[in-house]
Design a protein around this motif. Structure first.
Motif: not given
Length: 726
Positions: A622-626, A628-637, A701-702, A704-715
């Protein structure tokens, strides 16, 4: 109330639906019990079509950019204005720089695909392409044609059931593409038909498998050649088929000796006992079917594993047999012959990078087209059409795609919703969804079993099918498309159906639309009567077309360019092996992230890893993780998978966040293609590039605001959602 029978194309397509229309509005959809590919079943993508059609954020009319590119500033225009503007701009570029300065990118193959490539032919450019053609189905189909002349698939439809199914690099229980084969593989498992699964991930089917081979990402080709070697050395091949119907057997057997069991075990990370057990199961299971996916296509080894894997059911005597691996019936053409023959000197200008089988298909390499926008080498691409392709999500090395698209002189984009790629366009056009489209097509894709009909049930806003737009644009621009309306194209398909299948010579287009489908009777062992559609008339284990093109006519395997073996120094910094491309049932590629009923099912992208690896890098379920490869980084759960290898992680594909708002929509936050490689080296036959078998590292990625944004959108209220004021 009017009831229409039409086919869902929420994925590649295939499920027949009854659509209830009341006063010009779809009020209910029901999977048709008569559907030959779904038998009354429908997945969540198809069942949510009403929500998709009438979503408040859907594109309903053409728009023209009025601010800087990517600024999110638009104004509404009419279709007449859009047609005239596009024709004027594109013809101006053609007049000044030549037709080759116009290019395209299209997405996964649905109703528009063959019509879209006709547009390039009408313009006279050799630089039309698809973001997915080289890494999704294209290598499998090209390999099949080079080997047997036709594509093939599992015979789920005949009186004989498969005795077993080999599922390689595919997860049809979730992805469900190519004619909704998820229903058939699930039925087979419920019936107790044994399956063997080859995949790095413990997929839904792997958990039900008779045997699961946990292959190291990028080594499928070595495994396929090793299995062929065991079939030969253990005398598990079909002598009659090999002797009478194949070409190049001794050469293939000699090549496969380079892949003995212990070597293949060392390469793939699979215990030798499991490889041997799988080979013996394959060699003794009758009839055997093969479900193959795109995992092994997304590599610089694409065509070779496709050819080797395609050979396995054939040399074991399971090709075109009842219940086995049966060839396409080729009932109706997916696309009709182009209206124009491009001159050789223009075809020579195609941006193929010297890849032999791209030039043959008059298709350009998508990365080289994008690079030509930015660098002007060997000449500058200036105008582009993008239809049904969220390029920033679907092309490898997404930041490169972004940098290139911003440099275009003129970009036309057509889709269902605004998205990150649409925001880079000059003109955006509203595309029709499947209840708004007329089409005749065969499914499963390139493995024809049935003919299905789509028919337009309703009109929503000013949305048009891609085909309608293309035909009218060509008329106004003075380009020879060859047809003046879509019905004449469908009638031409029906004429070809009658030629190929004389029993349907009196069957009209309107009758097909009323009935919804045709399911011609299949014949088996066609090669015994007609031979194979190859230069030798045989199943070519050694490809004469490849030999003629000056490339290796036998399959082989090479270590990918970024693995612990090929890049040991880099692996010290990036110690984990990354595979991308994970799918979730509610979504098709990058579609449907704004559909609330679907988003609730799978709200976030998941990075899957072994618990020990997660603990080592400070991560928990359930944590959000970075990532990363030599091209860049992203975050997923984080999703823990105890059955994965400890040094392998897998991340989901196609993720952007409509709730993040225009113009970026969070396209770079969780996008797996930030991590992948689009630049050379490529597959030597088709130019496929590297989306899997990459090196990465993961860490928390401690913030991360993605979940909070999602909850605001869903509500949020629908009005807030529509105005984008979160």
């Amino acid at each position: 109330m009017t009831i229409y029978k039409t086919a869902c194309r929420g994925c590649h397509g295939g499920c027949l639906y009854d659509v209830d229309v009341d006063n010009g509005r779809v009020v209910q959809v029901r999977p048709s019990k008569e559907g030959p590919l779904n038998h009354g079943r429908g997945c969540v993508k198809g069942m949510s079509i009403i929500e998709q059609m009438y979503h408040p954020d859907r594109l309903l009319y053409p728009k023209r950019r009025i601010g800087p590119r990517g600024s999110g500033q638009w104004e509404r225009i009419s279709w007449d204005e859009a047609y005239d503007l596009i024709a004027q701009k594109m013809n101006g570029l053609i007049e000044q720089y030549g037709p080759e300065c116009i290019s395209s990118l299209t997405g996964t193959g649905r109703h528009h695909l063959p019509y879209f490539f006709r547009l390039g032919n009408a313009i006279g450019t050799p630089n039309f392409s698809s973001a997915g053609a080289l890494i999704c189905l294209g290598p499998r189909r090209t390999a099949a044609v080079m080997t047997a002349g036709l594509f093939a698939g599992v015979d789920y439809f005949g009186p004989t059931r498969p005795g077993g199914i080999l599922v390689w690099g595919a997860n049809p229980a979730i992805s469900g593409a190519d004619g909704e084969l998820q229903w058939f593989i699930k039925d087979a498992v419920r019936e107790g038909i044994p399956i063997v699964v080859i995949d790095p991930r413990p997929t839904e089917l792997a958990k039900k498998a008779h045997l699961w081979l946990r292959v190291r990402p990028g080594t499928d080709g070595a495994l396929a050649l090793g299995i062929l070697n065991l079939l030969f050395t253990e005398d598990l091949y079909d002598h009659d088929f090999v002797e009478h119907y194949t070409y190049g057997f001794e050469e293939l057997r000699a090549r496969c000796r380079d892949y003995p069991l212990e070597k293949v075990s060392s390469i793939t990370g699979i215990p030798a006992s499991q490889i041997l057990a799988a080979a013996r199961w394959i060699g003794t299971t009758k009839p055997l079917g093969l479900e193959q996916g795109c995992a092994f296509e997304q590599s610089i080894n694409a065509m070779d594993p496709c050819r080797a894997i395609f050979m396995i059911p054939a040399v074991t005597g399971n090709y075109d047999v009842p219940g086995g691996f049966v060839e396409s019936m080729e009932i109706v053409p997916a696309g009709l012959r182009p209206a124009n023959e491009l001159p050789p000197e223009r075809i020579e200008k195609a941006l193929t990078g010297g890849v032999p089988f791209l030039k043959r298909d008059t298709m350009a390499h998508p990365y080289l087209m994008l690079e030509a926008i930015r660098t002007g080498k060997p000449y500058k691409i200036r105008g582009m059409f993008i239809n049904a392709n969220n390029t920033l999500l679907s092309m490898a090395d997404a930041r490169h795609s972004y940098d290139c698209l911003k440099e275009l002189d003129f970009l036309v984009y057509m889709d269902i919703f605004m998205n990150p790629t649409a925001e880079l366009a000059d003109v955006v056009l509203p595309a029709a969804l499947w209840p708004e489209v007329n089409c005749v097509f065969a499914m499963p894709e390139f493995g024809d079993q049935v003919v299905l009909s789509q028919q337009k049930c309703v009109q929503v806003g000013e949305c048009k099918s891609d085909e309608e737009f293309i035909i009218e644009l060509c008329r106004r621009a003075g380009w020879n498309y060859g047809f003046t309306d879509q019905r004449s194209m469908m009638e031409a398909q029906m004429q070809e159906l009658a030629r190929r299948r004389p029993e349907y010579r009196d069957f009209s287009l309107d009758e097909l639309r009323r009935q919804g489908y045709l399911a011609p009777e299949r014949s088996y062992y066609n090669y015994r009567r007609c031979g194979f559609l190859t230069p030798t008339g045989k199943f070519e284990l050694l490809s004469t077309e490849m030999a003629k093109a000056g490339v290796d006519p036998l399959p082989s395997w090479h270590e990918p360019s970024e693995t612990p073996v090929s890049a040991p120094e880099l692996s010290k910094e990036y110690p984990l092996i990354l595979t991308t491309g994970g799918r979730q049932q509610p979504y098709f590629v990058s579609n449907n992230r704004q559909i609330r009923s679907l988003r609730r099912m799978e709200p976030f992208p998941l990075v899957r890893m072994h618990p020990a690896a997660a603990q080592k890098y400070g991560l928990a379920e359930g944590d959000w993780a970075w990532i990363e490869t030599p091209r860049g980084r992203i975050t997923q759960k984080v999703k823990l998978e105890p059955d994965m290898a400890e040094n392998v992680v897998s991340c989901d594909f196609g993720w952007w966040y409509p709730e993040a708002g225009a113009p970026g929509y969070g396209w770079a936050e969780s996008n797996a293609n930030i991590l992948t490689i689009a630049a050379p080296p490529y597959d030597r036959y088709l130019g496929s590039y590297q989306l899997r078998a990459l090196l990465c590292r993961v860490y928390p990625n401690p913030g991360c605001k993605i979940e909070a944004r999602y909850e605001a959108w869903m509500n949020a209220t629908p009005e807030t959602e529509r105005t984008g004021s979160l």
